[in-house]
Design a protein around this motif. Structure first.
Motif, mmCIF file in Angstrom:
data_model
loop_
_atom_site.group_PDB
_atom_site.id
_atom_site.type_symbol
_atom_site.label_atom_id
_atom_site.label_comp_id
_atom_site.label_asym_id
_atom_site.label_seq_id
_atom_site.Cartn_x
_atom_site.Cartn_y
_atom_site.Cartn_z
ATOM 1 N N ALA A 231 0.826 -1.059 0.037
ATOM 2 C CA ALA A 231 0.055 -0.053 0.114
ATOM 3 C C ALA A 231 0.820 1.335 0.065
ATOM 4 O O ALA A 231 0.170 2.330 -0.206
ATOM 5 C CB ALA A 231 -0.995 -0.063 1.185
ATOM 6 N N SER A 232 2.196 1.196 0.222
ATOM 7 C CA SER A 232 2.968 2.354 0.231
ATOM 8 C C SER A 232 3.160 3.034 -1.126
ATOM 9 O O SER A 232 3.262 2.240 -1.941
ATOM 10 C CB SER A 232 4.467 1.885 1.044
ATOM 11 O OG SER A 232 5.140 3.070 0.746
ATOM 12 N N VAL A 233 3.523 4.098 -1.003
ATOM 13 C CA VAL A 233 3.679 5.019 -2.536
ATOM 14 C C VAL A 233 5.128 4.692 -2.827
ATOM 15 O O VAL A 233 5.545 5.057 -4.009
ATOM 16 C CB VAL A 233 3.495 6.583 -2.112
ATOM 17 C CG1 VAL A 233 2.238 7.024 -2.017
ATOM 18 C CG2 VAL A 233 4.582 6.857 -1.035
ATOM 19 N N PHE A 234 5.976 3.909 -1.919
ATOM 20 C CA PHE A 234 7.201 3.436 -2.173
ATOM 21 C C PHE A 234 7.364 1.872 -2.591
ATOM 22 O O PHE A 234 8.474 1.483 -2.725
ATOM 23 C CB PHE A 234 8.262 3.783 -1.168
ATOM 24 C CG PHE A 234 8.277 5.284 -0.751
ATOM 25 C CD1 PHE A 234 9.090 6.022 -1.748
ATOM 26 C CD2 PHE A 234 7.902 5.727 0.344
ATOM 27 C CE1 PHE A 234 8.864 7.667 -1.705
ATOM 28 C CE2 PHE A 234 7.817 7.078 0.495
ATOM 29 C CZ PHE A 234 8.307 8.097 -0.422
ATOM 30 N N ALA A 235 6.191 1.212 -2.936
ATOM 31 C CA ALA A 235 6.163 0.013 -3.196
ATOM 32 C C ALA A 235 6.669 0.025 -4.672
ATOM 33 O O ALA A 235 6.202 0.730 -5.499
ATOM 34 C CB ALA A 235 4.696 -0.618 -2.948
ATOM 35 N N PRO A 236 7.128 -1.179 -5.139
ATOM 36 C CA PRO A 236 7.397 -1.525 -6.503
ATOM 37 C C PRO A 236 6.263 -1.368 -7.459
ATOM 38 O O PRO A 236 5.056 -1.739 -7.028
ATOM 39 C CB PRO A 236 7.987 -2.986 -6.395
ATOM 40 C CG PRO A 236 8.552 -3.340 -5.163
ATOM 41 C CD PRO A 236 7.471 -2.333 -4.269
ATOM 42 N N GLY A 237 6.433 -0.640 -8.549
ATOM 43 C CA GLY A 237 5.215 -0.522 -9.491
ATOM 44 C C GLY A 237 4.571 0.698 -9.155
ATOM 45 O O GLY A 237 3.870 1.235 -10.087
ATOM 46 N N GLN A 238 4.653 1.522 -8.005
ATOM 47 C CA GLN A 238 3.930 2.693 -7.779
ATOM 48 C C GLN A 238 4.941 3.914 -8.440
ATOM 49 O O GLN A 238 6.106 3.923 -8.292
ATOM 50 C CB GLN A 238 3.994 3.082 -6.235
ATOM 51 C CG GLN A 238 2.869 1.864 -5.879
ATOM 52 C CD GLN A 238 1.671 1.653 -6.112
ATOM 53 O OE1 GLN A 238 0.981 2.655 -6.299
ATOM 54 N NE2 GLN A 238 1.251 0.488 -6.308
ATOM 55 N N PRO A 239 4.003 4.907 -8.816
ATOM 56 C CA PRO A 239 4.975 6.110 -9.378
ATOM 57 C C PRO A 239 5.849 6.706 -8.078
ATOM 58 O O PRO A 239 6.784 7.454 -8.627
ATOM 59 C CB PRO A 239 3.974 7.023 -9.788
ATOM 60 C CG PRO A 239 2.513 6.475 -9.281
ATOM 61 C CD PRO A 239 2.720 5.142 -9.020
ATOM 62 N N GLY A 240 5.332 6.647 -7.107
ATOM 63 C CA GLY A 240 6.159 7.439 -6.057
ATOM 64 C C GLY A 240 7.641 6.600 -5.794
ATOM 65 O O GLY A 240 8.450 7.430 -5.033
ATOM 66 N N VAL A 241 7.931 5.511 -6.249
ATOM 67 C CA VAL A 241 9.037 4.907 -5.896
ATOM 68 C C VAL A 241 10.041 5.465 -6.926
ATOM 69 O O VAL A 241 11.589 5.121 -6.562
ATOM 70 C CB VAL A 241 8.732 3.192 -6.138
ATOM 71 C CG1 VAL A 241 8.809 2.857 -7.558
ATOM 72 C CG2 VAL A 241 9.718 2.579 -5.118
ATOM 73 N N GLU A 242 9.786 5.836 -7.964
ATOM 74 C CA GLU A 242 10.768 6.354 -8.849
ATOM 75 C C GLU A 242 11.661 7.516 -8.543
ATOM 76 O O GLU A 242 10.960 8.575 -7.712
ATOM 77 C CB GLU A 242 9.998 6.592 -10.490
ATOM 78 C CG GLU A 242 9.212 5.372 -10.921
ATOM 79 C CD GLU A 242 10.040 4.294 -11.394
ATOM 80 O OE1 GLU A 242 11.335 4.574 -11.382
ATOM 81 O OE2 GLU A 242 9.448 2.954 -11.036
ATOM 82 N N PHE A 243 12.780 7.639 -9.108
ATOM 83 C CA PHE A 243 13.568 8.680 -8.701
ATOM 84 C C PHE A 243 12.998 10.130 -9.430
ATOM 85 O O PHE A 243 12.463 9.925 -10.331
ATOM 86 C CB PHE A 243 15.094 8.569 -9.366
ATOM 87 C CG PHE A 243 15.835 7.574 -8.333
ATOM 88 C CD1 PHE A 243 16.525 8.026 -7.340
ATOM 89 C CD2 PHE A 243 16.077 6.501 -9.107
ATOM 90 C CE1 PHE A 243 17.106 7.186 -6.474
ATOM 91 C CE2 PHE A 243 17.134 5.306 -8.393
ATOM 92 C CZ PHE A 243 17.519 6.066 -7.100
#
Length: 185
Positions: free
Chosen positions: A58-70
């Protein structure tokens, strides 16, 4: 700079720009960190870009989420080292210490987010491992937080306390201009 010094950029990911985050301090931190990154690249010094990969789907930093990208200006170049971490500390279960030692790096310069979490945790470990550790105060930021006693602390208060925890104990806390002067020297 007379010896290898690695710039470690911590968690400059898309999720750190989301509007749902609490109020933060140091609105120029990204500009200063991008300036440091450009200087490091120009000097041919090693760069490490760290990003948090959450174990929670559920995290914005989970793989596949846009929030994880640099963030765009912190995208790694092909030859730069990328560390993916699952806890705040960039050294835990990542091989970062080994990577630095293999390249003869004895000094690390740390900037990024958040000052009281991933920056502080990584700087503490770097200092404990014997690295000459510098935290760039004006190239870090954090968010307001309620302390253990229930008092809401501003992001600047949280930031300054985290830096106070580090300075002289685990790291030297410097500003961007001082670090750039050392790099050029």
């Amino acid at each position: 700079m007379h010896r290898q010094a690695a710039l470690i950029v911590i968690d400059m990911q898309q999720g750190m720009r989301f509007d749902t985050l609490p109020p933060r301090n140091n609105p120029d931190a990204e500009d200063r960190l991008a300036h440091l990154l450009a200087a490091w690249r120009a000097a041919g010094q090693p760069v490490v870009l760290v990003r948090h990969i959450s174990r929670s789907p559920a995290s914005v930093f989970a793989p596949g989420q846009p929030g994880v990208e640099f963030q765009q200006r912190f995208l790694p170049l092909a030859h730069e080292h990328v560390v993916e971490k699952n806890v705040p500390d960039a050294f835990i279960n990542t091989g970062l210490e080994r990577w630095l030692h293999a390249r003869g790096v004895q000094r690390v310069v740390i900037g990024g987010v958040s000052t009281n979490n991933s920056v502080e945790a990584s700087a503490r470990t770097a200092g404990n491992l014997g690295f000459d550790t510098v935290v760039v105060a004006d190239a870090c930021f954090t968010f307001e937080k309620t302390d253990f006693g229930g008092t809401l602390r501003s992001a600047e208060e949280v930031h300054l306390m985290a830096l106070a925890n580090l300075d002289g104990e685990y790291a030297r806390v410097l500003d961007t201009e001082t670090v750039l002067q050392i790099l050029a020297g």
